[in-house]
Motif scaffolding. Structure first.
Motif, short mmCIF file in Angstrom:
data_model
loop_
_atom_site.label_atom_id
_atom_site.label_comp_id
_atom_site.label_asym_id
_atom_site.label_seq_id
_atom_site.Cartn_x
_atom_site.Cartn_y
_atom_site.Cartn_z
N GLN A 66 3.43 -34.62 30.28
CA GLN A 66 4.23 -35.42 29.35
C GLN A 66 4.26 -36.87 29.78
OE1 GLN A 66 8.00 -33.82 27.99
NE2 GLN A 66 8.91 -35.86 27.96
N TRP A 67 4.34 -37.11 31.09
CA TRP A 67 4.35 -38.49 31.59
C TRP A 67 3.03 -39.17 31.30
CZ3 TRP A 67 1.42 -41.12 35.21
CH2 TRP A 67 1.89 -42.38 35.55
N VAL A 68 1.93 -38.44 31.42
CA VAL A 68 0.61 -39.02 31.18
C VAL A 68 0.46 -39.47 29.73
CG1 VAL A 68 -1.87 -38.51 31.06
CG2 VAL A 68 -0.55 -37.82 33.07
N ILE A 69 0.87 -38.62 28.78
CA ILE A 69 0.69 -39.00 27.37
C ILE A 69 1.86 -39.85 26.86
CG2 ILE A 69 -0.73 -36.98 26.91
CD1 ILE A 69 1.61 -35.71 25.52
N MET A 70 3.04 -39.62 27.32
CA MET A 70 4.26 -40.40 27.06
C MET A 70 4.36 -40.96 25.64
SD MET A 70 7.09 -41.27 28.47
CE MET A 70 6.99 -41.35 30.26
N PRO A 71 4.46 -40.09 24.64
CA PRO A 71 4.72 -40.63 23.29
C PRO A 71 6.14 -41.20 23.24
CG PRO A 71 4.92 -38.23 23.27
CD PRO A 71 4.43 -38.62 24.65
N PRO A 72 6.36 -42.24 22.45
CA PRO A 72 7.72 -42.76 22.33
C PRO A 72 8.58 -41.77 21.55
CG PRO A 72 6.29 -43.82 20.74
CD PRO A 72 5.41 -42.96 21.60
N PRO A 73 9.90 -41.90 21.61
CA PRO A 73 10.76 -41.07 20.75
C PRO A 73 10.39 -41.29 19.29
CG PRO A 73 12.06 -42.15 22.45
CD PRO A 73 10.69 -42.75 22.52
N LEU A 74 10.16 -40.19 18.59
CA LEU A 74 9.60 -40.30 17.24
C LEU A 74 10.68 -40.24 16.17
CD1 LEU A 74 6.28 -38.29 17.62
CD2 LEU A 74 6.70 -40.74 17.86
N TYR A 75 10.26 -40.45 14.98
CA TYR A 75 11.12 -40.66 13.82
C TYR A 75 11.27 -39.37 13.01
CZ TYR A 75 6.24 -41.34 12.66
OH TYR A 75 4.88 -41.19 12.59
N PHE A 76 12.09 -39.46 11.98
CA PHE A 76 12.37 -38.37 11.04
C PHE A 76 12.97 -37.16 11.78
CE2 PHE A 76 8.92 -40.19 8.02
CZ PHE A 76 9.80 -41.17 7.63
N ASP A 77 12.35 -36.00 11.74
CA ASP A 77 13.01 -34.79 12.26
C ASP A 77 13.53 -34.94 13.68
OD1 ASP A 77 12.37 -33.81 9.81
OD2 ASP A 77 11.15 -32.14 10.51
N PRO A 78 12.73 -35.38 14.66
CA PRO A 78 13.28 -35.53 16.02
C PRO A 78 14.43 -36.53 16.08
CG PRO A 78 10.88 -35.64 16.06
CD PRO A 78 11.29 -35.70 14.63
N TYR A 79 14.31 -37.60 15.31
CA TYR A 79 15.36 -38.62 15.31
C TYR A 79 16.65 -38.09 14.73
CZ TYR A 79 17.70 -43.08 14.33
OH TYR A 79 18.60 -44.11 14.27
N TYR A 80 16.56 -37.33 13.64
CA TYR A 80 17.77 -36.80 13.02
C TYR A 80 18.43 -35.73 13.90
CZ TYR A 80 15.88 -39.17 8.91
OH TYR A 80 15.38 -40.12 8.06
N VAL A 81 17.62 -34.95 14.60
CA VAL A 81 18.19 -33.99 15.57
C VAL A 81 18.90 -34.75 16.69
CG1 VAL A 81 17.65 -32.21 17.26
CG2 VAL A 81 16.54 -32.18 15.02
N TRP A 82 18.30 -35.86 17.12
CA TRP A 82 18.93 -36.68 18.17
C TRP A 82 20.27 -37.22 17.70
CZ3 TRP A 82 18.08 -37.08 23.13
CH2 TRP A 82 18.60 -38.16 23.84
N LEU A 83 20.33 -37.70 16.45
CA LEU A 83 21.59 -38.20 15.91
C LEU A 83 22.61 -37.07 15.78
CD1 LEU A 83 20.49 -40.65 13.05
CD2 LEU A 83 21.07 -41.17 15.43
N ALA A 84 22.14 -35.88 15.38
CA ALA A 84 23.06 -34.75 15.26
C ALA A 84 23.65 -34.39 16.62
CB ALA A 84 22.32 -33.54 14.67
N ALA A 85 22.83 -34.43 17.66
CA ALA A 85 23.34 -34.15 19.01
C ALA A 85 24.36 -35.21 19.42
CB ALA A 85 22.18 -34.10 20.00
N ARG A 86 24.07 -36.45 19.09
CA ARG A 86 25.00 -37.54 19.44
C ARG A 86 26.34 -37.39 18.73
NH1 ARG A 86 23.79 -43.08 16.65
NH2 ARG A 86 24.80 -41.84 15.01
N ASP A 87 26.29 -36.96 17.45
CA ASP A 87 27.51 -36.91 16.64
C ASP A 87 28.22 -35.56 16.67
OD1 ASP A 87 26.82 -39.46 15.94
OD2 ASP A 87 26.07 -38.95 13.95
#
Length: 540
Positions: free
Chosen positions: A55-76
């Motif tokens: 994962q460190w080698v490929i290191m994609p940035p935090p992505l949008y749409f589904d992953p982002y909305y799950v991240w917001l749901a965890a935050r809220d």
């Protein structure tokens, strides 16, 4: 030489004394623990470390749409209103509490920044790759288990995950439910296999642990419940007594009850997650016919990268191996595969091509059966090799020379092919450079971007731990709009030329100096650009 009052030399121990005995004792006890730790633990840790390294080698940035909305749901959490934007767009994603609650816990510990996101994604990768090793190892040994995990680690399905380069699917490094759900299920299956070799209380403990893992996989990816239908068949093939179904099912039932209680408290309905999953779907943006839907597995494996052939070859090998050997372990693998393959295929458009519930032509929908396919493929080779006459094996030096040389050659070819299949690895270099630029230019108070870029940008206006480095406004718009909205030209625009499967903004529009746009900043790899808009003409 300095003396003490008793006449003993300072720094020299009295005769017979052992000043370092306690430390030597601790070292000996530690070495003893290391020796007593089973090899499977060390190898599982090696696979887990390899997953984090990959994962460190490929290191994609935090992505949008589904992953982002799950991240917001965890935050809220627990304030996740399913009827309000953005959660109303993906209620089936944000009701997966097996992903949302761990993400919230990690945010509480590490903060709401990129470090926490990386950790949650890494835990999913660890579960998946380690689960693959454990289940294949439990069936056919360490070598097969390590080889299977290595095949997945470097496969393009798990390295080409960055949409700012050339992605195939979102997997390693992306906070989605497919990898952790498949990983927990695989570890649970490994528990069932190990339990088949135990008796009494040891078997009971292992079956209970397997039930917990299987039940937890449902909290992450609900369609894995299809695989639960075959639990009696799994136990029968492993020759575990029928009554032990209750032992496996008890913790699974407890987890289901917990899920219902949580959903009642948070959303006012115990079936909120199941209803969201059932209502998800409809007309697909992709062209779908019943014939195409029926070939979903083959399309998922072959349409995206040639190395997907490995998994269809593994399935063919498993079928041939079972037909030749009638080994129960291969039967177990085939039951595992077809128990999920049939409903995935049926609900991907075979029933109704205008009402798609599961997009089974995407690779990540099949992650839960990839460990089974690799177990079946490697197991078939092992079992059929053992059927060869002993005279042939010794005379042709198959075990000592031919097979090891062939294995090394094939492994080397595969590793080279897997690496060459990846045209680029942009990582998140451009985004880190943008974070530094914004930190040095806090006079910028507005950035406009299409919604995909804007959602990823929110992570890079903060440092790794979530503390803000830039406090300006991010103004976004849907990328599918036919033209860039007027209010998106009131400040600098963040722009990228999408290289993968994503569509360009506004039908292919891009900022141009000929139209008055001026380049303010560009990342060193050319992935991201920040453009200053031309002066807006006066409004009507």
């Amino acid at each position: 030489m300095a003396q003490t009052t008793s006449g003993e030399t300072v720094g020299r121990s009295p005769r017979g004394a052992r000043p370092h005995a306690p430390s030597r004792g601790r070292a000996a006890r530690l070495a003893g623990r290391v020796r007593r730790t089973r090899r499977v633990v060390w190898l599982a840790l090696l696979v887990a470390a390899s997953a984090v390294l990959a994962q460190w080698v490929i290191m994609p940035p935090p992505l949008y749409f589904d992953p982002y909305y799950v991240w917001l749901a965890a935050r809220d959490w627990p304030d996740i209103p399913l009827t309000q934007w953005p959660f109303d767009e993906v209620p089936h994603q944000v009701t997966r509490i097996g992903l949302v609650l761990p993400a919230r816990l990690v945010q509480e510990v590490l903060g709401p920044g990129q470090a926490a996101y990386f950790t949650v994604a890494a835990l999913g990768g660890i579960a998946f790759f380690t689960g693959t090793y454990l289940v294949v190892r439990s069936l056919f040994g360490d070598v097969a288990g390590l080889a299977s995990a290595a095949i997945l680690l470097v496969h393009p399905f798990f390295t080409m995950t960055n949409p700012f380069g050339h992605e195939i699917t979102w997997s390693t490094g992306v906070m989605l439910p497919d990898m952790p759900g498949a990983g927990l299920f695989a570890i649970g299956m490994a528990g069932l296999v190990v339990a088949s070799r135990r008796t009494g209380r040891a078997q009971t403990r292992m079956l209970l642990a397997a039930g917990v893992l299987l039940g937890a996989s449902f909290l992450i990816r609900e369609f894995l419940a299809f695989l639960f239908l075959a639990i009696p068949a799994y136990l029968a093939l492993l020759r575990i007594p029928w009554r032990r179904n209750i032992t496996v099912g008890a913790p699974m039932l407890a987890i289901l009850v917990f899920n219902f209680v949580h959903n009642q408290l948070v959303w006012g309905s115990p079936l909120a997650g199941l209803v969201s999953a059932a209502e998800h779907g409809g007309q697909s943006r992709d062209y779908v016919t019943r014939e195409l839907a029926a070939r979903s597995f083959l399309r998922a494996m072959h349409d995206w990268n040639p190395l997907g052939l490995i998994f269809t070859a593994a399935l063919a090998l498993t079928i041939v191996g079972w037909a030749v050997t009638r080994d129960r372990r291969l039967a177990l693998v085939l039951v595992w595969f077809f128990t999920l393959a049939v409903p995935l295929t049926v609900f991907s458009g075979v029933l109704d091509p205008n009402d798609i519930k599961l997009r089974a032509w995407l690779q990540r929908y099949w992650f839960a059966v990839l460990p089974a396919l690799l177990a079946g493929g490697s197991g078939s080779l092992i079992l059929m090799f053992r059927m060869l006459p002993a005279g042939w094996v010794s005379r042709l030096r198959l075990k000592t020379v031919a097979v090891p040389v062939l294995a090394v050659a094939l492994g080397g070819w595969y590793a080279v092919a897997a690496v060459r299949a990846v045209p680029d690895l942009p990582r998140d270099k451009a985004w880190n450079e943008l974070r530094g630029y914004l930190g040095d230019h806090r006079g910028i108070t507005l950035i406009c971007a299409d919604r995909r870029l804007a959602q990823t940008l929110t992570f890079y206006t903060r440092d790794m731990w979530g503390d803000r480095v830039w406090r300006g406004e991010i103004r976004d718009w849907p990328h599918y709009m036919p033209q860039v909205p007027r209010n998106a030209m009131e400040g600098p625009m963040l722009y990228t030329r999408w290289r993968g499967m994503e569509s360009q903004i506004a039908g292919g529009w891009r900022p141009s100096p000929a139209e008055g746009w001026t380049l303010m900043w560009r990342s060193s790899d050319g992935i991201l650009q920040l453009w200053n808009p031309p002066p807006l003409p006066p409004g009507p």
